[in-house]
Design a protein around this motif. Structure first.
Motif, short mmCIF file in Angstrom:
data_model
loop_
_atom_site.label_atom_id
_atom_site.label_comp_id
_atom_site.label_asym_id
_atom_site.label_seq_id
_atom_site.Cartn_x
_atom_site.Cartn_y
_atom_site.Cartn_z
N TYR A 156 0.81 -1.22 0.00
CA TYR A 156 0.00 0.00 0.00
C TYR A 156 0.84 1.26 0.00
N THR A 157 2.13 1.13 0.30
CA THR A 157 3.02 2.29 0.26
C THR A 157 3.52 2.59 -1.16
N LYS A 158 3.11 1.74 -2.10
CA LYS A 158 3.52 1.87 -3.51
C LYS A 158 5.04 1.92 -3.65
N PRO A 159 5.72 0.85 -3.21
CA PRO A 159 7.18 0.83 -3.26
C PRO A 159 7.71 0.85 -4.69
N ASN A 160 8.84 1.50 -4.86
CA ASN A 160 9.49 1.56 -6.17
C ASN A 160 10.62 0.55 -6.29
N SER A 161 10.99 -0.08 -5.18
CA SER A 161 12.12 -1.02 -5.21
C SER A 161 11.98 -2.02 -4.06
N ILE A 162 12.80 -3.04 -4.13
CA ILE A 162 12.87 -4.00 -3.02
C ILE A 162 13.33 -3.28 -1.77
N ASN A 163 14.27 -2.37 -1.91
CA ASN A 163 14.75 -1.62 -0.76
C ASN A 163 13.62 -0.85 -0.07
N ASP A 164 12.69 -0.28 -0.85
CA ASP A 164 11.54 0.41 -0.25
C ASP A 164 10.71 -0.55 0.60
N LEU A 165 10.52 -1.78 0.11
CA LEU A 165 9.77 -2.79 0.87
C LEU A 165 10.50 -3.12 2.17
N VAL A 166 11.80 -3.30 2.07
CA VAL A 166 12.61 -3.65 3.24
C VAL A 166 12.58 -2.53 4.27
N ILE A 167 12.81 -1.30 3.83
CA ILE A 167 12.88 -0.16 4.75
C ILE A 167 11.56 0.03 5.49
N HIS A 168 10.44 -0.13 4.80
CA HIS A 168 9.14 0.00 5.47
C HIS A 168 9.01 -1.02 6.60
N THR A 169 9.40 -2.26 6.33
CA THR A 169 9.31 -3.31 7.34
C THR A 169 10.27 -3.03 8.50
N VAL A 170 11.49 -2.62 8.18
CA VAL A 170 12.49 -2.30 9.21
C VAL A 170 12.00 -1.15 10.09
N ASP A 171 11.41 -0.13 9.48
CA ASP A 171 10.87 0.99 10.28
C ASP A 171 9.81 0.50 11.25
N ARG A 172 8.94 -0.38 10.80
CA ARG A 172 7.89 -0.90 11.68
C ARG A 172 8.49 -1.70 12.84
N ILE A 173 9.50 -2.50 12.55
CA ILE A 173 10.16 -3.28 13.60
C ILE A 173 10.83 -2.35 14.61
N LEU A 174 11.55 -1.35 14.13
CA LEU A 174 12.22 -0.41 15.03
C LEU A 174 11.22 0.40 15.85
N ASN A 175 10.07 0.70 15.29
CA ASN A 175 9.03 1.38 16.07
C ASN A 175 8.53 0.50 17.21
N LEU A 176 8.37 -0.78 16.95
CA LEU A 176 7.93 -1.69 18.01
C LEU A 176 8.96 -1.80 19.13
N ALA A 177 10.22 -1.92 18.77
CA ALA A 177 11.26 -2.16 19.77
C ALA A 177 11.79 -0.89 20.41
N ALA A 178 11.91 0.19 19.62
CA ALA A 178 12.62 1.36 20.13
C ALA A 178 11.95 2.68 19.80
N ASN A 179 10.80 2.64 19.18
CA ASN A 179 10.07 3.85 18.81
C ASN A 179 10.95 4.84 18.04
N CYS A 180 11.68 4.30 17.03
CA CYS A 180 12.56 5.20 16.29
C CYS A 180 12.55 4.99 14.79
N GLY A 181 11.59 4.26 14.26
CA GLY A 181 11.49 4.12 12.81
C GLY A 181 10.59 5.20 12.24
N LYS A 182 10.67 5.38 10.93
CA LYS A 182 9.80 6.33 10.25
C LYS A 182 8.35 5.85 10.38
N ARG A 183 7.45 6.80 10.55
CA ARG A 183 6.02 6.50 10.63
C ARG A 183 5.39 6.65 9.24
N TYR A 184 4.48 5.75 8.91
CA TYR A 184 3.80 5.77 7.62
C TYR A 184 2.32 6.00 7.83
#
Length: 185
Positions: A156-184
């Motif tokens: 739903y974020t309309k990724p342009n690359s595999i890296n975009d998919l990865v970064i979105h997931t990593v941000d969500r994980i970091l938000n869960l653990a440390a509240n420091c990922g980008k919010r979407y």
């Protein structure tokens, strides 16, 4: 905040690499410790074409790297002051050991410490499909206070690359653990 990152031999090394990069640039994370399995080193080389240990050593002033068989390190102790642990990717073998209290490696012992001390533990599992044993182990970890975060990309974020998919997931994980990922949105 002090964070432990565990890396297993499940497929998905790109998630671990991106998470470490982002965690090291997160203002609220003051220390990153990394534990990897022997299989993680092989899978990292296969998937990313580089050496995991060399990658980690390139951050020698910014993170701490612990061998998976070294129990004489801070992550093995409940008196350590790590606030959270993320295992990414988390193999089903590692999940099974954690779910059943088997602390035979530094990674599984550190995860056990997170659960017993009521600190954040995020297991980013990488498997499909799940069998009933996987599901029951995820349930055990969840009931014990851990968080299961399947590595499932979103579109739903309309990724342009595999890296975009990865970064979105990593941000969500970091938000869960440390509240420091980008919010979407």
């Amino acid at each position: 905040m002090k964070l432990i990152v565990g890396i297993t031999g499940a497929s998905g090394s790109i998630y671990a690499k991106s998470l470490i990069d982002k965690a090291l640039n997160c203002e609220i994370i003051e220390e990153v410790a990394v534990i990897s399995t022997a299989n993680a080193i092989d899978v990292w080389k296969q998937e990313l074409g580089e050496n995991l240990v060399d990658f980690l050593l390139s951050f020698s002033n910014e993170l701490r790297f612990f061998g998976n068989n070294d129990f004489f390190t801070p992550p093995a102790s409940g008196s350590s002051d790590y606030d959270a642990m993320i295992i990414v990717p988390c193999s089903m073998a590692t999940l099974g050991k954690i779910a059943n209290g088997i602390s035979d490696t530094l990674m599984t012992r550190a995860a056990d410490v997170m659960l017993k001390e009521r600190r954040k533990l995020v297991l980013s599992v990488r498997e499909a499909p799940y069998n009933l044993i996987h599901i029951e182990n995820m349930q055990k970890v969840t009931r014990s206070g851990g968080i299961i975060f399947p590595l499932s990309p979103v579109f739903y974020t309309k990724p342009n690359s595999i890296n975009d998919l990865v970064i979105h997931t990593v941000d969500r994980i970091l938000n869960l653990a440390a509240n420091c990922g980008k919010r979407y949105k």
